[in-house]
Design a protein around this motif. Structure first.
Motif, mmCIF file in Angstrom:
data_model
loop_
_atom_site.group_PDB
_atom_site.id
_atom_site.type_symbol
_atom_site.label_atom_id
_atom_site.label_comp_id
_atom_site.label_asym_id
_atom_site.label_seq_id
_atom_site.Cartn_x
_atom_site.Cartn_y
_atom_site.Cartn_z
ATOM 1 N N GLY A 100 0.814 -1.206 0.000
ATOM 2 C CA GLY A 100 0.000 0.000 0.000
ATOM 3 C C GLY A 100 0.847 1.256 0.000
ATOM 4 N N ILE A 101 1.899 1.261 0.798
ATOM 5 C CA ILE A 101 2.767 2.430 0.908
ATOM 6 C C ILE A 101 3.493 2.706 -0.398
ATOM 7 C CG2 ILE A 101 4.911 3.221 2.005
ATOM 8 C CD1 ILE A 101 3.825 1.737 4.575
ATOM 9 N N GLN A 102 4.027 1.669 -1.015
ATOM 10 C CA GLN A 102 4.838 1.849 -2.216
ATOM 11 C C GLN A 102 4.035 2.387 -3.395
ATOM 12 O OE1 GLN A 102 6.690 -1.975 -2.810
ATOM 13 N NE2 GLN A 102 7.780 -1.854 -0.854
ATOM 14 N N GLY A 103 2.749 2.069 -3.448
ATOM 15 C CA GLY A 103 1.957 2.515 -4.583
ATOM 16 C C GLY A 103 1.201 3.800 -4.351
ATOM 17 N N SER A 104 1.405 4.442 -3.205
ATOM 18 C CA SER A 104 0.623 5.629 -2.872
ATOM 19 C C SER A 104 1.187 6.883 -3.523
ATOM 20 C CB SER A 104 0.588 5.827 -1.353
ATOM 21 O OG SER A 104 -0.181 4.830 -0.734
ATOM 22 N N GLY A 105 0.281 7.711 -4.025
ATOM 23 C CA GLY A 105 0.662 9.010 -4.531
ATOM 24 C C GLY A 105 0.722 10.009 -3.390
ATOM 25 N N PRO A 106 0.880 11.282 -3.705
ATOM 26 C CA PRO A 106 0.960 12.294 -2.658
ATOM 27 C C PRO A 106 -0.382 12.523 -1.965
ATOM 28 C CG PRO A 106 0.964 13.307 -4.826
ATOM 29 C CD PRO A 106 1.075 11.842 -5.043
ATOM 30 N N ALA A 107 -0.343 12.700 -0.662
ATOM 31 C CA ALA A 107 -1.500 13.066 0.158
ATOM 32 C C ALA A 107 -2.738 12.202 -0.091
ATOM 33 C CB ALA A 107 -1.841 14.540 -0.067
ATOM 34 N N PRO A 108 -2.606 10.878 -0.009
ATOM 35 C CA PRO A 108 -3.771 10.019 -0.241
ATOM 36 C C PRO A 108 -4.710 9.983 0.964
ATOM 37 C CG PRO A 108 -1.936 8.678 0.414
ATOM 38 C CD PRO A 108 -1.404 10.081 0.303
ATOM 39 N N VAL A 128 4.004 7.736 4.374
ATOM 40 C CA VAL A 128 3.426 8.373 3.180
ATOM 41 C C VAL A 128 3.179 9.846 3.475
ATOM 42 C CG1 VAL A 128 1.557 8.362 1.507
ATOM 43 C CG2 VAL A 128 2.357 6.198 2.484
ATOM 44 N N PRO A 129 3.936 10.735 2.853
ATOM 45 C CA PRO A 129 3.790 12.163 3.139
ATOM 46 C C PRO A 129 2.374 12.677 2.858
ATOM 47 C CG PRO A 129 5.807 11.736 1.907
ATOM 48 C CD PRO A 129 5.028 10.458 1.910
ATOM 49 N N GLY A 130 1.816 13.385 3.822
ATOM 50 C CA GLY A 130 0.528 14.034 3.632
ATOM 51 C C GLY A 130 -0.673 13.116 3.672
ATOM 52 N N ALA A 131 -0.487 11.856 4.035
ATOM 53 C CA ALA A 131 -1.609 10.916 4.037
ATOM 54 C C ALA A 131 -2.630 11.295 5.110
ATOM 55 C CB ALA A 131 -1.121 9.494 4.270
ATOM 56 N N THR A 132 -3.902 11.176 4.744
ATOM 57 C CA THR A 132 -5.001 11.297 5.701
ATOM 58 C C THR A 132 -5.484 9.888 5.987
ATOM 59 O OG1 THR A 132 -5.656 13.466 4.856
ATOM 60 C CG2 THR A 132 -7.301 12.237 6.127
ATOM 61 N N VAL A 133 -5.322 9.433 7.224
ATOM 62 C CA VAL A 133 -5.512 8.018 7.531
ATOM 63 C C VAL A 133 -6.600 7.834 8.579
ATOM 64 C CG1 VAL A 133 -4.387 5.878 8.273
ATOM 65 C CG2 VAL A 133 -3.063 7.617 7.037
ATOM 66 N N TYR A 134 -7.500 6.886 8.298
ATOM 67 C CA TYR A 134 -8.565 6.503 9.214
ATOM 68 C C TYR A 134 -8.353 5.048 9.611
ATOM 69 C CZ TYR A 134 -10.875 10.658 7.338
ATOM 70 O OH TYR A 134 -11.164 11.952 6.952
ATOM 71 N N ALA A 135 -8.476 4.749 10.911
ATOM 72 C CA ALA A 135 -8.310 3.390 11.427
ATOM 73 C C ALA A 135 -9.629 2.946 12.059
ATOM 74 C CB ALA A 135 -7.192 3.335 12.452
ATOM 75 N N VAL A 136 -10.236 1.898 11.517
ATOM 76 C CA VAL A 136 -11.552 1.433 11.957
ATOM 77 C C VAL A 136 -11.401 0.148 12.767
ATOM 78 C CG1 VAL A 136 -13.838 0.662 11.219
ATOM 79 C CG2 VAL A 136 -12.641 2.449 9.920
#
Length: 288
Positions: A100-108, A128-136
């Motif tokens: 997941g990390i390797q294929g991420s673009g900027p600020a996903p 991942v720079p700028g990622a907005t992350v939700y943990a459920v």
């Protein structure tokens, strides 16, 4: 001190633990409060430390997970707090997080379903720079550990069932990446003693075929993802054909693939959300 570690290694080997030397060293480093790599140059145990060390070794020999004994577990570049009530993250899951990390673009925008300790979510947020992350996560016990690990990280913790359409409904069609390490062991399948006795049952087993959680998670991921968004889900090593088949049968995914772990066993499946969302419409983001 080295003599105590060697003696502990014999004790743990006699108990049938495959990682006896590593466990003995981890426990010693914990008692001495030094990195494991510095044990060779560390001062010896005091009498009180030796007593504490022998007590921890006895508990490990009895089957208690070493991560519970030292209160933490490594995951990629993280050290996560873990203990009773939460699934201890495994090295195999680092491969899913890495994909997941390797294929991420900027600020996903990223959603980690069945987050447990928060291992995947926190790794993405860190790497991942700028990622907005939700943990459920739905388990009250696991949520305590998740909130502890996520404190100060910017990861948004969401209490809820990963398969519930109402959970994060406001993000439907807007998410770039969904990752999930769900319970997936078929009910009644044999598991190591430390898993059976110490990991939460509902974080390990998932119905007769082990797919009771993966099925609705696939549907939830399809709803959350934007067109072209990516999905990755860990599965049992007997599911190398079944999970990709479920993804294809859903009809909303393309580029379905299965991936092996470092031991060459089927371990996680990935797919991309088709560009058509809903009734053949693209989201504004997809149209760019």
């Amino acid at each position: 001190m080295l003599h105590a570690v060697s003696s502990a290694t014999i004790t743990l080997t006699d108990a049938g633990l495959p990682s006896a030397r590593v466990d003995a060293e981890l426990l010693a480093a914990h008692v001495l409060d030094v990195p494991r790599g510095q044990l060779a140059i560390a001062a010896g145990f005091t009498s009180e430390q030796l007593t504490a060390y022998r007590s921890l070794v006895a508990r490990r020999a009895a089957g208690e997970p070493v991560q519970h004994l030292i209160g933490s577990a490594p995951f990629r570049y993280l050290e996560l707090a873990v203990g009773p009530g939460v699934f201890v993250p495994r090295p195999e899951t680092e491969l899913l997080a890495g994909w997941g990390i390797q294929g991420s673009g900027p600020a996903p925008v990223v959603v980690d379903l069945c987050s447990g300790s928060g291992a995947i979510a926190l790794a993405v947020a860190q790497e991942v720079p700028g990622a907005t992350v939700y943990a459920v996560e739905r388990s009250p016990a696991a949520l305590e550990w998740l909130r502890r690990n996520a404190s100060g990280t910017g990861v948004t913790v969401v209490a809820g069932d990963a398969s519930d359409p109402a959970v994060l409904a406001e993000l439907d069609g807007r998410v770039d990446l969904v990752l999930c390490n769900p319970p997936y062991v078929p009910a009644g399948a044999p598991v190591p003693a430390d898993v059976a006795d110490h990991d939460p049952e509902d974080a390990v087993f998932a119905g007769p075929d082990g797919l009771a959680v993966i099925r609705p998670v696939i549907a939830r991921a399809a709803a959350l993802l934007r067109g072209g968004g990516r999905f990755g889900v860990e599965h049992d090593d007997t599911h190398g054909d079944a999970v990709p088949a479920l993804l294809r049968a859903d009809g909303r995914f393309t580029e379905v693939m299965d991936h092996q772990d470092l031991a060459g066993r089927p371990r996680f499946a990935t797919a991309s959300r088709s560009l058509a969302i809903g009734h053949g419409r693209l989201t504004p983001r997809d149209a760019l």
